[in-house]
Design an enzyme around this catalytic site. Structure first.
Site, mmCIF file in Angstrom:
data_model
loop_
_atom_site.group_PDB
_atom_site.id
_atom_site.type_symbol
_atom_site.label_atom_id
_atom_site.label_comp_id
_atom_site.label_asym_id
_atom_site.label_seq_id
_atom_site.Cartn_x
_atom_site.Cartn_y
_atom_site.Cartn_z
ATOM 1 N N THR A 5 0.845 -1.184 0.000
ATOM 2 C CA THR A 5 0.000 0.000 0.000
ATOM 3 C C THR A 5 0.883 1.236 0.000
ATOM 4 O O THR A 5 1.887 1.290 0.707
ATOM 5 C CB THR A 5 -0.911 0.000 1.242
ATOM 6 O OG1 THR A 5 -1.668 -1.212 1.263
ATOM 7 C CG2 THR A 5 -1.865 1.184 1.217
ATOM 8 N N ASP A 18 6.069 -6.443 -14.856
ATOM 9 C CA ASP A 18 4.693 -5.994 -14.604
ATOM 10 C C ASP A 18 4.480 -4.587 -15.178
ATOM 11 O O ASP A 18 3.960 -3.705 -14.511
ATOM 12 C CB ASP A 18 4.393 -6.016 -13.109
ATOM 13 C CG ASP A 18 2.892 -5.949 -12.819
ATOM 14 O OD1 ASP A 18 2.102 -6.254 -13.741
ATOM 15 O OD2 ASP A 18 2.514 -5.600 -11.693
#
Length: 1124
Positions: free
Chosen positions: A832, A952
């Site tokens: 996060t 990614d």
């Protein structure tokens, strides 16, 4: 009717009379065409552009247009005369028409059917369409209509089917849509419609189909939707609709499909959804739904596909799902589900796909799942499952993909596995499985990946595997397998990777190893192989990594190894190799890692080693090398990680050329016979973090740089002539050693103290001598970071840089109010992200990753591995288009690893493109972002040492600063190319829509996978579309693009509507050129894709051809981001 202008003389009266007659005739014939025909001619002449002359028989000499192409008529009233015929149907679909729709369309007041689909029509939908009050069907889809939906459509009270999908319409769905009481089909997907859905939708009680996905709708689904009692299909995927799912959806008992994926829904899934007994597809994935899966879903007896993955659902999987007898696919992956897998799932006889990976499931895998005879794909990976693999799995005749990795499974792998199953992917790695490899696992000859790494498997590799001709990768690292190297493996013509590390294989490496022609990775480390390296190793022309470290191999390195021209990593360390190094090693120009430490190599280091200009790590410690250190080592300009020449017999002076290695971080020259001074050129080693010169014969003053002045004494022990820094002063008058006269006898008390002190010093000295002798006889691991293959990858020595920014944990906690949710600015794949304003006023981004430091379970290190992956990658990178990592730390209070990044005020490219802000970015801005991201990625692929695969790449991982400059970030999956010690990411590497097609069958990530993903990002920038597309349109953006170009050719209609508003042909042509580059990047075959460096060159060249037109105005047009 055209107008003619003539010049004539007075005497040419006869000619004038003739022309006048012709004009009169033309007027008469035009006026003989009825009114519908005249309106149609206006459509053609004042609106349509018919480049292919498809409307060739539309002319004014006919009495009616009823025989014209695309036109149908019906009689009005009882008369059948031509005067009573009116146009009721106009079908001009797929006519390759362009231009606009003229307002004259409103004159066709008897029109019932209108189909203009699959053309290239632009402009607004004319408001005069409201005059066609008898319209029942209107297809305007697959054009380039812009503007808003005219409110005048509320006059079309007879309209049953309205299709405007695949256009460029903007604005809201008008409230007046609720006046179309007879509407049955409303299809508006793939536009740029915004705002909330109108509550008036509840008035459409005849509506059966409502599809409005891939727009920019926001707000909630109105509760009035519950009044549409005839609704069968509700499709609102890929919008920004938020709030809870209204329970009123449960009133729509005729629903067959609910497609709401990739929105911002939150809250619980309403229990009322269980009332939808006719529902066949429920797709709610990619949202933020929480709470348990309602048990009432078990009442949906018609359900066939149930997709709830990528949410935050928790609780247990309800056993009531066992009543879903028709379900074929269930995907609950990437949630927070806990508890056991219910045995009731075994009652779903039609089940073909079951994905439960990346949850918190515990307990055993129920053997009852073996009853699912149609099950083809089962993925239960990344959970906490225990117990054995159910023996019944070996009887599943449809099973193709079986992935159970990263659990705590134990027991023997069922030995009949594969006997009746067409398996193509089997991954049981990172468990506690024992027994032998199933002998029939490739019985059906479909297996391409077998990964059994990190288990307790013993015995030999069975003949069934050795004869598996379809096999691409064999990975059995970290087991207890025995036997000799299986020569039969090299008969497998497709095999690209053999990974047998950390087992108990023994015997010589056979010469047959040279027949493994396609082999790229050969990893045999930490076994008991002996004898010499066979010369035939030179025949492996495709070999990229070769690791035989920690074995008992002997003899010299065969000079023929130089024929392995593709070799990037060579690790022969911790063996018993002898002899001198062949000079031919210097011809391995692709070599990046060379590890030869802890052998018995002797002689001089050949000067040809200096030719290895791509080398990033050189490990030669613990050998018998002699002579001087060749100055050619100073040519290794890419050397970065370490140069270790310790524990050898080098003599002479340290060559000053070593000071040219500006990237070098660790240097070990200890335990040799080097003499002379440390060269002053070492002051240029600006990247140096640590070095060791101990136990040589060095003299003179230490270099004046801070790192040398602050080094501890242990780095210089055994060099009596060195001075400076923490050593003795180089000025004899300031010697720190006491003068001998000061130790003469004084008082009796002083004498006793001296005797005691002398005794203690003498004892300590003897102890130190004993320790030194011990280490001289038993050389220790060099001080430079060198990771042992049997040790975990997660080591302190892997941190290659020192934090420089003075941020404290206290500052971070205060700036984020203890990591309060209000400071969250994003959620990445591995953590996060919080926004934090430091006391200095500097704004930074803090990525918080939950740590597993308290556990010793090998399966609990994913987050720590992610933490290390980012540190190891970002800590070594400095590039303007790569997100800068300031520092890192560990916060014990929250048991979290913290990464402190440069803050990007405009967020991610994904948010800008798909968050309703895409209209704010003109083409020059988007092109600059594309070029910046490409340059950052090219730096990773070509300039980093060692090279790096991102793994990614997606628009959400490209961050944008206040000047709209791109920065590639989120290295949670980053991987050093061909670095076998890297964490094996068996789960999907990448994100849906961006994953290269070859990954599905090779499970191997290469640079070309990054290039494919970057191509998808380019397509996002160009088309404005999301990477995931509806299944009927190909399922992903790359496929959609290929299909669109195949069906409609490559024109500007493929581009984002916001981009095509410009009328400059240079810009439009430039966008088409970049589209071609994107298509090239997303080629199906990896070999057809360019390198990232080539992509950058193509983009730069395209921009240069476009010239000064490609200058962004976005930065000046947009307000600056809000202050932190």
């Amino acid at each position: 009717m055209g107008w003619w202008i003539f010049e004539f003389k007075k005497e040419s009266k006869s000619m004038f009379v003739g022309v006048l007659f012709l004009l009169t005739l033309l007027v008469w014939t035009s006026e003989s065409l009825n009114s519908d025909g005249q309106f149609l001619l206006e459509l053609k002449n004042r609106g349509f552009q018919d480049s292919l002359n498809r409307l060739h028989n539309w002319n004014g000499i006919d009495e009616t247009p009823c025989n014209w192409i695309g036109v149908n008529c019906s009689s009005q009233g009882s008369s059948s005369s031509s005067n009573s015929l009116v146009v009721t149907s106009l079908d001009l679909s797929s006519m390759n028409l362009s231009g606009i729709v003229s307002p004259s369309i409103g004159g066709l007041v008897n029109l019932v059917y209108l189909n203009l689909a699959y053309n290239a029509l632009t402009g607004d939908i004319p408001r005069e369409i409201g005059n066609c009050s008898k319209l029942e069907v209107m297809f305007l889809n697959n054009n380039q209509f812009g503007g808003s939906i005219p409110v005048e459509i509320n006059k079309l009270s007879q309209l049953r089917s309205f299709n405007i999908c695949n256009n460029k319409l903007s604005g809201p769905l008008p409230e007046e849509i609720g006046d179309l009481y007879n509407l049955e089909e409303l299809v508006a997907y793939t536009n740029n419609l915004t705002g909330p859905l109108p509550r008036s939708l509840g008035n459409l009680n005849k509506l059966t189909t409502f599809r409005a996905g891939q727009n920019d709708f926001s707000g909630n689904i109105p509760t009035e939707i519950g009044k549409c009692l005839n609704l069968k299909l509700l499709g609102l995927a890929q919008n920004f609709i938020s709030g809870e799912l209204p329970k009123e959806i449960g009133m729509l008992v005729k629903l067959q499909e609910v497609i709401l994926w990739q929105n911002k829904f939150s809250g619980f899934i309403p229990k009322d959804i269980g009332n939808l007994t006719s529902l066949e597809t429920l797709a709610l994935y990619g949202n933020s739904l929480v709470g348990p899966i309602p048990s009432e879903i078990g009442n949906m007896k018609s359900l066939k596909k149930l997709y709830l993955y990528q949410n935050q659902l928790n609780g247990t999987i309800p056993k009531e799902l066992g009543k879903l007898s028709k379900v074929m696919e269930i995907d609950f992956s990437e949630n927070l589900l806990s508890g056991e897998i219910p045995v009731e799932l075994s009652k779903i006889s039609e089940l073909r796909l079951l994905y439960l990976f990346q949850n918190k499931l515990t307990g055993i895998i129920p053997n009852e799942l073996s009853k699912l005879r149609n099950l083809a794909k089962l993925d239960l990976s990344i959970n906490s499952l225990t117990g054995p693999i159910p023996p019944g799995f070996q009887n599943l005749t449809s099973m193709r993909q079986l992935q159970l990795f990263h659990n705590s499974l134990s027991g023997v792998i069922p030995q009949g596995l594969g006997l009746y199953s067409p398996l193509w992917v089997v991954d049981f790695s990172e468990n506690q499985l024992s027994g032998k490899i199933p002998p029939f696992i490739c019985q059906q000859s479909n297996l391409i990946l077998l990964n059994l790494g990190s288990n307790r498997i013993f015995g030999n590799i069975p003949p069934g595997v050795l004869r598996c001709k379809s096999l691409l990768q064999l990975r059995v690292v970290g087991n207890r397998l025995t036997g000799q190297f299986p020569t039969e493996l090299c008969k497998l013509v497709n095999l690209s990777a053999i990974e047998l590390d950390q087992n108990r294989f023994s015997g010589p490496l056979p010469p047959e190893i040279g027949t493994c022609q396609k082999l790229q990775r050969l990893h045999l480390a930490a076994n008991q192989f002996s004898s010499n390296l066979p010369n035939e190793i030179s025949k492996l022309s495709n070999l990229v990594t070769f690791n035989v470290s920690s074995n008992s191999l002997t003899g010299p390195i065969p000079s023929e190894i130089a024929n392995c021209k593709m070799l990037q990593r060579l690790d022969l360390s911790r063996n018993s190799f002898i002899g001198s190094l062949p000079p031919e090693l210097g011809s391995l120009h692709q070599l990046e890692i060379l590890r030869l430490s802890e052998n018995r190599f002797s002689g001089n280091i050949p000067f040809t080693i200096g030719n290895l200009t791509h080398l990033t790590e050189l490990q030669m410690g613990g050998n018998l090398f002699s002579g001087s250190i060749p100055p050619q080592l100073g040519l290794l300009s890419s050397l970065q990680i370490a140069m270790n020449l310790s524990y050898n017999d080098f003599s002479g002076e340290i060559p000053p050329e070593i000071g040219n290695l500006h990237l070098l971080m660790y240097l070990s020259l200890n335990n040799n016979h080097l003499s002379g001074e440390i060269p002053t050129t070492f002051e240029n080693l600006s990247s140096l973090l640590g070095c060791n010169f101990s136990y040589n014969n060095l003299t003179g003053q230490l270099p004046h740089t801070q790192i040398f002045q602050n080094m501890t004494l242990t780095s210089f022990l055994g060099n009596k002539g060195l001075c400076g820094g923490h050593l003795r002063s180089c000025d004899p008058s300031h010697s720190s050693w006491p003068h001998i006269s000061s130790l003469k006898a004084g008082s009796a008390r002083r004498g006793r103290i001296i005797i005691i002190v002398s005794s203690v010093i003498g004892g300590i000295s003897l102890l130190l001598i004993a320790i030194v002798v011990h280490f001289l006889r038993n050389p220790v691991e060099p001080t430079a970071p060198y990771v042992h293959d049997k040790e975990p990858f997660f080591q302190e020595s892997d941190i290659y840089f020192v934090p420089k920014e003075r941020f404290t944990v206290k500052d971070i906690l205060e700036a984020t109010k203890g990591f309060h949710d209000s400071y969250i600015v994003g959620r990445g794949a591995c953590g996060t992200v919080y926004k934090a304003v430091m006391p200095s006023g500097k704004t930074i981004a803090v990525k918080k990753l939950e740590s597993n430091r308290e556990g010793n379970n090998n399966n609990s290190n994913n987050t720590d591995n992610s933490f290390r992956a980012e540190i190891l990658t970002l800590g070594k990178i400095r590039h303007r288009n790569i997100v800068r990592l300031y520092s890192f730390c560990y916060h014990q209070g929250s048991n979290s690893n913290l990464l402190l990044y440069e803050y990007m005020s405009r967020g991610s490219l994904g948010e800008l493109l798909h968050g309703g802000k895409s209209h704010s970015m003109d083409w020059p801005t988007r092109f600059a972002i594309a070029l910046g991201a490409a340059e950052g990625l090219a730096y990773l692929h070509h300039d980093c040492k060692p090279r790096i695969i991102h793994r990614d790449i997606k628009s959400n991982n490209i961050l944008i600063d206040e000047n709209f400059e791109a920065h590639v970030g989120d290295f949670g999956l980053a991987k050093v190319i061909d670095m076998p010690l890297s964490k094996s990411v068996s789960a999907v590497a990448g994100s849906y829509g961006y994953i290269a097609p070859e990954y599905a069958y090779t499970m191997k990530v290469t640079e070309k996978c990054d290039i494919y993903s970057f191509g998808v990002v380019l397509l996002e920038l160009l088309t404005g579309k999301a990477p995931v597309q509806p299944l009927e349109q190909g399922g992903d953006l790359a496929t959609w693009t290929r299909n669109h170009i195949r069906d409609h050719s490559l024109t500007s209609e493929i581009l984002d509507p916001y981009l095509t508003k410009v009328e400059d042909d240079v810009i439009l042509n430039h966008m088409i050129t970049v589209t071609k580059i994107a298509v090239l990047c997303t080629k199906s075959s990896p070999s057809d894709r360019p390198t990232m460096r080539e992509v950058v060159l193509m983009l730069i060249e395209s921009g240069e051809r476009a010239g000064k037109v490609i200058v962004s105005t976005t930065c000046s047009d947009l307000p600056p981001p809000a202050p932190p």
